[in-house]
Design an enzyme around this catalytic site. Structure first.
Site, PDB file in Angstrom:
ATOM      1  N   CYS A 179      -3.682   1.691  17.567  1.00 42.17           N
ATOM      2  CA  CYS A 179      -3.999   2.619  16.344  1.00 42.17           C
ATOM      3  C   CYS A 179      -5.461   2.413  15.959  1.00 42.17           C
ATOM      4  O   CYS A 179      -5.748   3.678  15.312  1.00 42.17           O
ATOM      5  CB  CYS A 179      -2.818   2.395  15.345  1.00 42.17           C
TER       6      CYS A 179
ATOM      7  N   ASP B  94      -6.289   0.429  13.690  1.00 39.59           N
ATOM      8  CA  ASP B  94      -6.295  -0.571  12.490  1.00 39.59           C
ATOM      9  C   ASP B  94      -4.948  -1.328  12.424  1.00 39.59           C
ATOM     10  O   ASP B  94      -4.050  -0.682  12.791  1.00 39.59           O
ATOM     11  CB  ASP B  94      -6.671   0.270  11.113  1.00 39.59           C
TER      12      ASP B  94
ATOM     13  N   CYS C   7     -11.675  -0.292  10.040  1.00 42.73           N
ATOM     14  CA  CYS C   7     -12.776   0.533   9.472  1.00 42.73           C
ATOM     15  C   CYS C   7     -13.261  -0.226   7.891  1.00 42.73           C
ATOM     16  O   CYS C   7     -12.266  -0.843   7.329  1.00 42.73           O
ATOM     17  CB  CYS C   7     -13.215   1.900   9.558  1.00 42.73           C
TER      18      CYS C   7
ATOM     19  N   CYS D 185      -6.041   4.758   5.184  1.00 42.41           N
ATOM     20  CA  CYS D 185      -6.168   3.337   5.182  1.00 42.41           C
ATOM     21  C   CYS D 185      -5.433   2.988   4.051  1.00 42.41           C
ATOM     22  O   CYS D 185      -4.884   1.867   3.835  1.00 42.41           O
ATOM     23  CB  CYS D 185      -7.673   3.201   4.906  1.00 42.41           C
TER      24      CYS D 185
END
Lengths: 284, 387
Positions: free
Chosen positions: A35, A37, A61, A105
């Protein structure tokens, strides 16, 4: 270019609570290498049942790392009941906002926390998928429940926005129609709620003094201490019908950036805890 | 903090000589080359000179084979649409899986308009399977489009060989030479290339100018229709200053191409070798023997590219990443995917691209910072690496 706030940069460059707790009370793992992350969250409760220690390890990230770091700072000291209520929006707000394309995120942070709490309570990850319903996005393993929650919490209206927040639909694109259906479903559910909302709520039958009392309690308990930590403050000026008039003080006054986020933040809290009809207006 | 610019495949600095050449056309010599008066008309001969300089860069025999455009993408689009216009009944295009969006996105759009596109794959080191490409060409193939050098890995494709195959099969051949021009020798006079695209800002000219080489006799259909400029092949008043700049940059590139292949290559190799020896679990992506001299694509296991870039940025180092962690494209770049690079290092891949202006000091600065950056991110990562 990176359109990150100074808070995101700070939490990325100096992440708080990195690591892994040995023999944790709860462990939550979400995401995967494929994916792009992944986050492993571990926590230990203190004697009072609050999150005494919490650590993270994240692959991803800058905003994924910053969101994880922020999450650990937010939940430290909370009871599990309090921590459960932390939303992806809380994480994004703590960081002074995230770029739209990076909202997933903050969602990953919330999911890791939920997974860790479930783990503590002995609810296995298999059960998670049952609770969350069927997987809509096969590429990134995103469930119907996760998508609907993101749509509801963040008022998402397009497939692109859903992808920004949940990653669902960011791979092969086969689930775009399903996502559109879910957006429609959430919209219809919201309309239904709106219809119910027209009925007088408990709040409506309070006297004016009782209303002011409840609003000022929330401001004093939930909001002012946070502001005071950063040298700011606010004052409740008036309450007229469902409009709450507040005045920003100290470091908050005159800060253009603070004004709009603060208004949203306070309004959000008031709506959740007092009445969904309340609106906030800032006076000078 | 001084900027260490190692992102020259994205864009390059305008060379001082190039700037000097173009400035008069932004000041006193502002006339329109189409005008009847001398003041305007005199400008035309500078465009002629630039056309000759650009022709020389790619070994074109006739300056008139060069058409100035606004960028590499316009050159690519014009070439492809021209080739397609030759016979609208043919609906098949052969290209590669690793083209730049200037070609790839257009091909994807053409699929929606009823075209069939065969994307020829590459192997793990980015090398194109020419035999497969040859077999993919059919009777209804209207165009073969293969880039000269890949922008992400720098891997070179055997364009001359492919052009000959296309000539034998009587199919027009287009090559996107945007990354190759100025870095490797190009000679269209002894290669049956029909269309070749070049962009100015990749070779020290400013942004907003490029050219298309069109072989005499190749089918052409104007992409921008207007006045008689470029002999009716591309309407719109000439971007005189930038065209002059592109000419100057082409001449400079011819002069520097030897240096590019010696000094720049040495610096690139030093950067690459030192990084992969000092950082555990790091890998070079792309065939090291068939590459542009300035490009290095390195994958770092278990860390994410954007995070690396942001830390490099803290040290003033500019590079770019092979994976975009934005929701729209969560996956590694189509180039790394086509090469079947494992996820754990595709996500953490960084492209360094040097130029003649890169210095030893800058390379040493980058070599020094890289291990710290990767170590820091790996200490946060939940995935374990050795070392």
């Amino acid at each position: 270019m990176w359109d990150y706030t100074k808070e995101v940069k700070d939490h990325f460059l100096n992440p708080r609570n990195v690591g892994e707790i040995e023999k944790p009370d709860g462990i939550g793992e979400v995401g995967s290498m494929a994916c792009g992350d992944a986050l492993r969250l571990t926590f230990k409760l203190d004697k009072e049942g609050r999150i005494g220690e919490v650590k993270f390890k994240t692959f991803g990230c800058a905003s994924a790392i910053a969101s994880s770091s922020a999450l650990t700072e937010i939940v430290k000291g909370m009871t599990l009941e309090e921590a459960e209520k932390v939303t992806n929006k809380d994480i994004a707000e703590y960081l002074g906002g995230l770029p739209e394309a990076k909202m997933h995120c903050s969602v990953m942070g919330r999911e890791a926390l939920q997974a860790a709490i479930r783990n503590y309570r002995g609810v296995g990850s298999d059960k998670k998928k049952i609770i969350d319903g069927k997987i809509v996005c096969q590429c990134f393993g995103v469930t119907e429940h996760e998508i609907k929650k993101a749509i509801k919490d963040n008022h998402l209206a397009t497939v692109e926005e859903v992808t920004n927040y949940t990653k669902a639909g960011g791979g092969c694109g086969n689930c775009h129609d399903d996502i559109r259906t879910l957006i429609k479903e959430v919209f219809l559910e919201a309309q239904q709620e709106e219809a119910n909302f027209e009925k007088p709520t408990q709040y409506d039958i309070l006297t004016n003094i009782q209303k002011i009392d409840r609003v000022s309690h929330l401001l004093n308990d939930m909001i002012r201490p946070t502001l005071q930590r950063d040298g700011g403050d606010l004052e409740l000026i008036d309450l007229d019908n469902n409009v709450v008039f507040i005045k920003l003080k100290g470091a908050c006054s005159g800060c253009i950036g603070a004004a709009s986020t603060m208004k949203d933040f306070i309004e959000h809290k008031l709506k959740d805890d007092v009445s969904p009809k309340l609106r906030v207006k800032e006076v000078n | 903090m001084k900027t260490v610019y190692l992102d020259n495949n994205a864009t390059t600095a305008v060379a001082p000589e190039v700037l000097d050449a173009m400035l008069p056309f932004l000041k006193d010599l502002y006339g329109n080359p189409s005008s009847m008066h001398n003041f305007g008309g005199q400008v035309g001969k500078f465009i002629d000179k630039a056309r000759e300089q650009c022709a020389a860069l790619i070994g074109a025999k006739r300056a008139s084979d060069i058409i100035f455009t606004s960028c590499g993408t316009e050159s690519d689009n014009t070439a492809i649409m021209s080739a397609l216009s030759a016979d609208p009944s043919k609906k098949h295009i052969v290209t590669t899986a690793v083209e730049h969006p200037a070609v790839r996105a257009l091909c994807q759009k053409l699929v929606k308009q009823g075209y069939e596109v065969t994307e020829v794959g590459v192997d793990g080191s980015g090398i194109l399977n020419v035999e497969y490409l040859k077999n993919a060409i059919r009777k209804d193939t209207t165009l073969v489009s293969v880039m000269w050098a890949n922008n992400e890995t720098g891997v070179l494709f055997p364009v001359e060989e492919i052009a000959k195959i296309c000539e034998e099969k009587n199919v027009p051949f287009h090559t996107d030479a945007v990354q190759a021009a100025g870095k490797v020798a190009i000679n269209v006079s002894n290669t049956p290339i029909d269309y070749l695209a070049v962009s100015g800002h990749k070779l020290h000219a400013p942004k907003g100018v490029g050219f298309l080489y069109l072989k005499r006799g190749a089918k052409y259909s104007p992409f921008i229709v207007g006045g008689h400029q470029e002999r009716g092949k591309r309407g719109g008043t000439e971007n005189v200053a930038s065209i002059v700049a592109l000419g100057a940059a082409a001449e400079l590139a011819i002069k520097n191409i030897g240096r590019e292949n010696k000094e720049v290559r040495l610096l690139r190799d030093k950067l690459e070798n030192e990084i992969i020896s000092s950082v555990p679990d790091s890998f070079v992506h792309g065939d090291r023997d068939h590459r542009l001299p300035n490009t290095s694509n390195i994958g770092f296991k278990n860390v994410e590219g954007e995070a690396i870039l942001l830390l490099l940025n803290e040290y003033g180092i500019c590079a770019s990443s092979g994976s975009a962690c934005t929701s729209g494209s969560l996956e590694p770049s189509h180039v790394l995917r086509a090469m079947k690079i494992p996820f754990d290092r595709a996500h953490g891949s960084i492209r360094f691209s040097l130029s003649g202006y890169s210095t030893e000091k800058e390379i040493e600065h980058t070599i020094e910072k890289m291990p710290k950056i990767i170590e820091k991110l790996r200490s946060i990562s939940p995935f374990k690496s050795r070392g």
